[in-house]
Design an enzyme around this catalytic site. Structure first.
Site, PDB file in Angstrom:
ATOM      1  N   SER A  67       0.899  -1.165   0.100  1.00 43.21           N
ATOM      2  CA  SER A  67       0.096  -0.032  -0.033  1.00 43.21           C
ATOM      3  C   SER A  67       1.041   1.271  -0.095  1.00 43.21           C
ATOM      4  O   SER A  67       1.685   1.417  -1.134  1.00 43.21           O
ATOM      5  CB  SER A  67      -1.011  -0.019   1.093  1.00 43.21           C
ATOM      6  OG  SER A  67      -2.039   1.053   1.040  1.00 43.21           O
TER       7      SER A  67
ATOM      8  N   GLU B 271      -8.854  -5.124  -4.604  1.00 43.74           N
ATOM      9  CA  GLU B 271      -8.282  -3.944  -3.739  1.00 43.74           C
ATOM     10  C   GLU B 271      -9.284  -3.253  -3.254  1.00 43.74           C
ATOM     11  O   GLU B 271      -9.344  -2.659  -2.072  1.00 43.74           O
ATOM     12  CB  GLU B 271      -7.401  -3.156  -4.633  1.00 43.74           C
ATOM     13  CG  GLU B 271      -6.176  -4.135  -4.966  1.00 43.74           C
ATOM     14  CD  GLU B 271      -4.978  -4.066  -4.250  1.00 43.74           C
ATOM     15  OE1 GLU B 271      -5.066  -3.883  -3.074  1.00 43.74           O
ATOM     16  OE2 GLU B 271      -3.925  -4.517  -4.600  1.00 43.74           O
TER      17      GLU B 271
ATOM     18  N   HIS C 101      -7.795  -5.664  -0.306  1.00 42.63           N
ATOM     19  CA  HIS C 101      -6.519  -5.041   0.099  1.00 42.63           C
ATOM     20  C   HIS C 101      -5.881  -5.218   1.373  1.00 42.63           C
ATOM     21  O   HIS C 101      -6.565  -5.406   2.259  1.00 42.63           O
ATOM     22  CB  HIS C 101      -6.798  -3.334  -0.028  1.00 42.63           C
ATOM     23  CG  HIS C 101      -5.437  -2.691   0.040  1.00 42.63           C
ATOM     24  ND1 HIS C 101      -4.702  -2.510  -0.914  1.00 42.63           N
ATOM     25  CD2 HIS C 101      -4.861  -1.966   1.186  1.00 42.63           C
ATOM     26  CE1 HIS C 101      -3.633  -1.317  -0.492  1.00 42.63           C
ATOM     27  NE2 HIS C 101      -4.109  -1.185   0.730  1.00 42.63           N
TER      28      HIS C 101
END
Length: 550
Positions: free
Chosen positions: A207, A336, A451
């Site tokens: 991320s 995600e 995610h």
């Protein structure tokens, strides 16, 4: 076993002994599993890698760490950086937070030990939250594969990303990224004392940590500090990875009015950290691609007073091949966009105004005919003649996956592969099982990997259950740690010999073919993952002359 003592440049450290994970099967060349008992490794935590960024050092580039006399206790983690917890939404940490942790399977003995590859982890959290602490990033899986693992904290939010225009003030932005550079310099100076090889350092992150990895690949400051890179679900082309000049905005929120940036800085350095964060400059609703975030990395102005972390447009740097060309592994997870369940209140999750789905970097004025036309195309592509509904969350997850994460990751893989002779390995993580911790925590029932769900296949998470090495989940843990540590060792994730754990050879991107490994219960090599969706976005971008090079 006695507590280990290590001497580094700053002084002596006392660490502790820990043990890697239990019950994982190791496989012989014949593919026959046999049990291996847990092995000891050495843990050194809360090591300062820079001077505390307090007082007049608030918002400034990090300064080298100070030494100490005697033996410093390194058996506990240092404070994480002051921020709002991404899940609990409570304030955690402090300003004095520039600490790192080192986990090593072996310490030097009379100089006879061969040095081990180093894996340098950069945590995610949108540049506004998170830490390198072992509650989420326990090194027990990776260190068992004979690598040294380093995890770090870096300044977040206002403290890490205040940006002022006046270069004389020394706050051009990117302090949090410069913290990462300082930590890498610390590794170069000290990691030998932990058995690590300063000439074989792999930076990896997820991320915001993945985008940090990408920014480090582009930054002249990071030259020579790492030798391989892994970017998970993040890159510099993600719209959330950018901030603004923000001093005036911050002061306005604090009801302090001035156009003099020197007075702004003086005021902001004297305000309590609690008051700084009371401004709500970091909104909870962070998943908007149409708005540039107030806090985040910036392109700095070239300054005569200090070097810039990044002073040019990233795409120009990449297309001209002026970045750190190292073996590169990157990818994304299948859904995600499920992250909206964590970051966006339920009543604001659905996209009803599709101008909000137009990335800000397209530069299309809102309300213009071009904006309305582009918004209509996005809606038609994802929803057809249907209206967004909570009964069809998967379509929303796909839109947000592409818009916030995958489009940027895809073009990063594509353009790096075209401009380097080093291998670029690409993946799509699809595993959907009981170790998918973020999805499990939020209670998402829809199929796909959320995610950050791949993290629990690389790190021991304190709230997660153990795993059975003979289960599918255990098999995927073994795959992930094997690929990642092989890449750190050799620049190639593939094992020397395929077996019943990894039975497919991972091909890098070659000759404009977007080869990728589909990581699922059954491994599969494919080409051009979700390519139809990416071609749609190629068309959207190509219709805007300003960003046609994207």
């Amino acid at each position: 076993m006695a507590d280990p003592i290590v001497r580094i440049q700053q002084g002596q450290l006392r660490g502790r002994v820990d043990y890697d994970y239990r019950g994982v099967a190791f496989y012989s060349f014949q593919g026959i599993p046999y049990a291996k008992p847990p092995l000891a490794f050495y843990s050194f935590q809360g090591i300062p890698y820079a001077k505390p960024p307090l007082g007049k050092l608030r918002f400034k580039a990090p300064q080298p760490p100070e030494g100490w006399s005697g033996i410093r206790d390194a058996t506990k983690e240092g404070s994480e950086c002051y921020s709002t917890h991404i899940i609990l939404h409570t304030i955690v940490g402090s300003e004095d937070c520039l600490f790192l942790n080192v986990y090593t399977p072996e310490l030097p003995s009379d100089g006879r030990q061969s040095l081990k590859p180093v894996m340098f982890w950069i945590h995610g959290g949108g540049f506004t939250s998170g830490s390198g602490n072992s509650d989420i990033y326990g090194a027990h899986y990776l260190v068992a594969e004979d690598v040294v693992v380093v995890t770090i904290n870096y300044r977040l939010g206002v403290l890490g990303f205040l940006c002022l225009d006046d270069l004389k003030l020394g706050v051009p932005g990117n302090a949090g990224l410069k913290d990462q550079v300082m930590a890498l310099k610390w590794v170069q100076k000290n990691i030998r004392d932990f058995g690590g090889d300063p000439n074989n350092v792999t930076i990896f992150g997820e991320s915001a940590g993945g985008s940090s990895v990408h920014f480090l690949m582009l930054s002249p400051m990071a030259k020579g500090l790492f030798h391989k890179a892994i970017a998970q679900s993040g890159c510099c082309f993600n719209p959330w990875a950018w901030g603004n000049v923000n001093g005036k905005i911050l002061c306005s929120r604090l009801e302090y009015s001035t156009n003099d940036e020197s007075k702004m800085l003086e005021f902001l350095q004297e305000v309590s950290v609690d008051k700084l964060y009371s401004t709500h400059l970091i909104p909870r609703d962070v998943m908007r691609v149409d708005l540039r975030r107030p806090l985040g990395p910036v392109i700095e102005k070239i300054s005569p007073y200090e070097p810039a972390f990044l002073a040019e447009d990233p795409m120009d740097i990449i297309l001209q091949g002026r970045y750190h060309k190292v073996p590169f592994l990157l990818g994304y997870v299948s859904r995600e966009g499920m992250l909206i369940e964590v970051t966006v209140p339920k009543d604001r999750q659905l996209v009803t105004d599709f101008e909000e789905a137009i990335p800000f970097n397209l530069g299309i004025p809102k309300g213009s005919p071009q904006s309305l036309k582009t918004a209509a195309k996005i809606k038609e592509y994802y929803y057809g003649d249907k209206e967004p509904s909570f009964d069809d969350m998967d379509t929303l997850y796909k839109l947000q996956t592409d818009n916030f994460f995958y489009r940027g990751v895809y073009i990063t893989a594509k353009h790096h592969a075209a401009t380097t002779s080093e291998p670029v390995y690409f993946y799509k993580f699809c595993v959907d099982g009981p170790l998918n911790m973020l999805k499990k925590f939020v209670g998402i029932d829809a199929p796909g990997a959320c995610h950050a769900d791949e993290l629990s296949y690389l790190f021991k998470i304190s709230v997660a259950d153990g795993f059975d090495p003979n289960s599918y989940e255990g098999k995927n843990v073994l795959r992930m740690i094997t690929w990642w540590t092989n890449f750190a060792k050799n620049g190639d994730p593939n094992p020397r010999q395929l077996d019943n754990i990894i039975d497919v050879y991972w091909e890098p991107i070659r000759n404009n073919r977007m080869n990728y490994m589909e990581i699922d219960y059954q491994l599969k090599m494919g080409e051009d993952p979700d390519g139809d969706r990416m071609r749609f976005w190629d068309e959207i971008y190509s219709q805007n002359l300003i960003t046609s090079k994207l």
